[in-house]
Write a protein that holds these residues in place. Structure first.
Motif, PDB file in Angstrom:
ATOM      1  N   GLN A 173     -35.554  -8.917  45.425  1.00 34.15           N
ATOM      2  CA  GLN A 173     -36.677  -8.797  45.221  1.00 34.15           C
ATOM      3  C   GLN A 173     -37.273  -8.212  43.755  1.00 34.15           C
ATOM      4  O   GLN A 173     -38.228  -8.682  43.250  1.00 34.15           O
ATOM      5  N   ILE A 174     -35.415  -7.165  43.194  1.00 38.04           N
ATOM      6  CA  ILE A 174     -35.857  -7.313  41.778  1.00 38.04           C
ATOM      7  C   ILE A 174     -35.749  -8.259  40.875  1.00 38.04           C
ATOM      8  O   ILE A 174     -36.706  -8.545  40.635  1.00 38.04           O
ATOM      9  N   CYS A 175     -34.332  -9.461  41.108  1.00 38.49           N
ATOM     10  CA  CYS A 175     -34.692 -10.693  40.494  1.00 38.49           C
ATOM     11  C   CYS A 175     -35.655 -11.928  40.585  1.00 38.49           C
ATOM     12  O   CYS A 175     -36.627 -12.349  39.412  1.00 38.49           O
ATOM     13  N   ILE A 176     -36.120 -11.698  42.186  1.00 40.80           N
ATOM     14  CA  ILE A 176     -38.375 -12.080  42.081  1.00 40.80           C
ATOM     15  C   ILE A 176     -39.398 -11.317  40.982  1.00 40.80           C
ATOM     16  O   ILE A 176     -40.067 -12.002  40.560  1.00 40.80           O
ATOM     17  N   ASP A 238     -40.957  -3.586  49.401  1.00 41.41           N
ATOM     18  CA  ASP A 238     -39.854  -3.737  49.288  1.00 41.41           C
ATOM     19  C   ASP A 238     -39.656  -2.652  47.752  1.00 41.41           C
ATOM     20  O   ASP A 238     -37.857  -2.889  47.397  1.00 41.41           O
ATOM     21  N   LEU A 239     -39.639  -3.327  46.646  1.00 38.47           N
ATOM     22  CA  LEU A 239     -40.020  -2.538  45.616  1.00 38.47           C
ATOM     23  C   LEU A 239     -39.671  -0.973  45.385  1.00 38.47           C
ATOM     24  O   LEU A 239     -39.302  -0.223  44.624  1.00 38.47           O
ATOM     25  N   ARG A 240     -40.041  -0.328  46.324  1.00 37.62           N
ATOM     26  CA  ARG A 240     -40.358   0.887  46.626  1.00 37.62           C
ATOM     27  C   ARG A 240     -38.996   1.696  46.980  1.00 37.62           C
ATOM     28  O   ARG A 240     -38.237   1.976  46.509  1.00 37.62           O
ATOM     29  N   ILE A 241     -38.275   0.259  48.211  1.00 39.56           N
ATOM     30  CA  ILE A 241     -37.547   0.755  48.526  1.00 39.56           C
ATOM     31  C   ILE A 241     -35.963   0.692  47.446  1.00 39.56           C
ATOM     32  O   ILE A 241     -35.690   1.488  47.004  1.00 39.56           O
ATOM     33  N   ALA A 242     -36.097  -0.792  46.927  1.00 35.50           N
ATOM     34  CA  ALA A 242     -35.256  -0.568  45.619  1.00 35.50           C
ATOM     35  C   ALA A 242     -35.400   0.139  44.660  1.00 35.50           C
ATOM     36  O   ALA A 242     -34.594   0.680  43.803  1.00 35.50           O
ATOM     37  N   ASP A 247     -32.750   5.475  42.208  1.00 39.64           N
ATOM     38  CA  ASP A 247     -32.876   6.257  42.013  1.00 39.64           C
ATOM     39  C   ASP A 247     -31.107   7.478  43.053  1.00 39.64           C
ATOM     40  O   ASP A 247     -31.115   8.202  41.803  1.00 39.64           O
ATOM     41  N   ASP A 248     -31.087   7.223  43.749  1.00 37.12           N
ATOM     42  CA  ASP A 248     -30.538   7.717  44.060  1.00 37.12           C
ATOM     43  C   ASP A 248     -28.783   7.254  43.967  1.00 37.12           C
ATOM     44  O   ASP A 248     -27.447   8.268  43.925  1.00 37.12           O
ATOM     45  N   SER A 249     -28.466   5.879  43.465  1.00 39.46           N
ATOM     46  CA  SER A 249     -27.541   5.380  42.790  1.00 39.46           C
ATOM     47  C   SER A 249     -27.282   5.647  41.464  1.00 39.46           C
ATOM     48  O   SER A 249     -26.409   5.510  40.817  1.00 39.46           O
TER      49      SER A 249
END
Length: 289
Positions: A173-176, A238-242, A247-249
């Protein structure tokens, strides 16, 4: 063949469950809106369950294709006690890696198996049985789950341990998001400079700028037609999840965060259910101003 339960008959789940029937699996479906399940049964040789618990009873494979983390959690809470020992839960929902890991542990404690297996390819890919599936889970479980997923998946990749499938979907989704924004800017630039967009696309689509989005969306983007494909609301989810996973990583996603805001602009224009290629309409607004 196997006894399968399929929970969630949206634009993706409806045809996916049908493909399971087409290759000989015994399929029982459930959907929150039962009329949708009845419509599915009218087209396919399968059964309709009134509740999720009823659907998963004695099922060897339980496929989920739902909306978001809360939907998956709610349904899993309902079916957990009803799952048969040794059953394999395959979650095709695009959800968080954290939820996947949690459900993996819950399943493991009950002698059940779990695979996070988000999908890509859109409604057209689901209907054609040509989806891309990114999976997280144990090797031996993947070996058993793969033949079931092959009913609707053309490319099935075991990424790694539990949660890895969901993280890979975030990469997708980041790439799209970046590609669609770039394509939108390119079309806007061509239009503003009075170029024939069709000729521009003919020139550049055979080179390094080529992408699936360019090949399949430039015409509809130029025509401002967005009644197909993957909705803006879903992309923002989906972007919210990404972004939360980043943030976590500690990963940095500056362009993704910006494009997410741009999708918010599209929502503000009433484009919640428009296809994600609708990013191009932001430039129409700026020109009018």
């Amino acid at each position: 063949m196997s006894k399968c339960a399929f929970l969630g008959l949206g634009v993706m789940g409806f045809p996916m469950a049908g493909h399971l029937v087409s290759i000989g699996h015994e399929v029982t479906v459930w959907n929150r809106t039962q009329s949708k399940a009845n419509d599915w049964a009218a087209e396919h040789d399968g059964k309709v369950a009134a509740t999720p618990e009823e659907a998963v009873a004695d099922a060897e494979y339980v496929c989920l294709c739902l909306g978001d983390d809360p939907d998956v959690e709610a349904v899993f809470d309902q079916i957990e006690e009803a799952l048969a020992k040794g059953a394999i839960v395959i979650d095709h929902t695009t959800a968080s890696a954290g939820l996947a890991r949690n459900l993996y542990e819950r399943c493991k404690g009950r002698g059940i198996h779990f695979v996070d297996a988000p999908i890509s390819g859109g409604q057209a890919g689901a209907e054609a049985g040509r989806l891309t599936i990114m999976c997280g889970g144990d090797d031996d479980v993947m070996a058993k789950a793969r033949p079931v997923m092959e009913a609707y998946g053309a490319r099935i990749t075991h990424i790694g341990e539990s949660g890895a499938g969901q993280l890979a979907k975030s990469v997708n989704q980041i790439c799209i998001a970046g590609i669609v924004q770039g394509l939108s800017e390119g079309i806007h630039f061509a239009e503003t400079n009075g170029l024939d967009v069709a000729r521009v696309m003919e020139a550049i689509s055979g080179g390094a700028a080529q992408s699936w989005q360019m090949e399949n969306r430039w015409k509809t983007m130029t025509a401002r037609e967005f009644d197909h494909g993957f909705a803006v609301d879903w992309m923002r989810k989906d972007l919210r999840i990404a972004l939360r996973a980043a943030d976590d990583s500690g990963a940095r996603l500056p362009v993704t965060a910006l494009v997410d805001q741009f999708y918010g602009d599209v929502q503000a224009q009433g484009g919640e259910r428009w296809d994600t290629s609708s990013l191009v309409v932001r430039f129409d607004t700026s020109r009018k101003q």
